[in-house]
Design an enzyme around this catalytic site. Sequence first.
Site, mmCIF file in Angstrom:
data_model
loop_
_atom_site.group_PDB
_atom_site.id
_atom_site.type_symbol
_atom_site.label_atom_id
_atom_site.label_comp_id
_atom_site.label_asym_id
_atom_site.label_seq_id
_atom_site.Cartn_x
_atom_site.Cartn_y
_atom_site.Cartn_z
ATOM 1 N N SER A 23 10.339 40.126 13.213
ATOM 2 C CA SER A 23 9.589 38.903 12.923
ATOM 3 C C SER A 23 10.496 37.909 12.180
ATOM 4 C CB SER A 23 8.330 39.266 12.121
ATOM 5 O OG SER A 23 7.424 38.201 12.097
ATOM 6 N N ASP B 114 1.183 40.652 21.143
ATOM 7 C CA ASP B 114 1.948 40.128 20.010
ATOM 8 C C ASP B 114 1.776 38.619 19.873
ATOM 9 O OD1 ASP B 114 3.943 39.884 18.062
ATOM 10 O OD2 ASP B 114 5.337 41.162 19.148
ATOM 11 N N HIS C 268 2.186 43.172 17.228
ATOM 12 C CA HIS C 268 3.368 42.746 16.476
ATOM 13 C C HIS C 268 4.148 43.919 15.875
ATOM 14 C CE1 HIS C 268 5.698 39.488 14.817
ATOM 15 N NE2 HIS C 268 5.452 39.811 13.564
#
Length: 307
Positions: A118, A258, A286
């Site tokens: 991320s 995601d 995610h």
Amino acid sequence: MEYNLPDGEVAFNVPAAGKPCSTHYWISGNLKSGKTPLVLAHGGPGCSHDYLAILSRLTASHGIPVVLYDQLGNGLSTHLPEKNGDTSFWTIPLFIDELHNLLEHLGIQDRYDLLGHSWGGMLGSSFAVRQPKGLRHLVLASSIAVMQDWVDAGLKLQKRLPQEVQDAIIKHEKAGTTDSKEYQDAIAVFYAKHLCRVQPMPAAVVKTFEWLEKDPTVYHTMNGPSEFFVTGPLKDFDITSELHKINVPVLITHGRYDGSQDSVNRKFFQFIPGKVKWVQFAESSHMAHHEETDRYLQIVGDFLVEE
């Protein structure tokens, strides 16, 4: 499952902090084993290493030494709540300097791999375009090349939520009341679908969120109130024009559900030259490392041990 790994701290000289700073780290395996170590850069910005600790299993599965660390302002590293809102302090170069400092302290600066999840992938790509000499492989896990692509994808996913949840999100973002319980409950609905589909969330993920709640300084300053309401300087993040500088093999991973959708990852695949592999996890959002752990470990581990 708890991961009680050997840990340590390294001093990190940040003159603008106005006080001594340090980075806390954990090590799985032997850094002197001859195997290239993997360094994990967590997300947020403002989370902690805990939710990535499951990737320390790569030591057992593939013989890969793994280094986890809490970035400055997070977890067991130095906190600076007095810097809340200071966008001149909380910058990508600050975290790049911290990563270099950690690598040199551990003596692995001449050979290592990097996985950024991320925000950690934004940090990782920003680090990799500088072509650091010791970097061998880069994994961009559920990451972002252009923040506007992430925001656009998040808004599309938001429109699939129940109407009352959408209404609550819109109402509080317009009113600036994103700290209200109604807003947080609405965001929790989004997270259950698009952040981590393992419910209840794994204890390590909960621990990371607890750290974020204790001190949201970094997240609120650099990002903003939520994943798709980005008001901090990261709203302008766009590394597309520099991706051609990445000169190591790259693995792109993300989940079908995601927030890091195909549209968010496509520019990595288009603009990074050389060997680039892109894998989508069909049952994940995610956090594919928690949602499809065995397959995730296999794909990442196999990629890293390839020559």
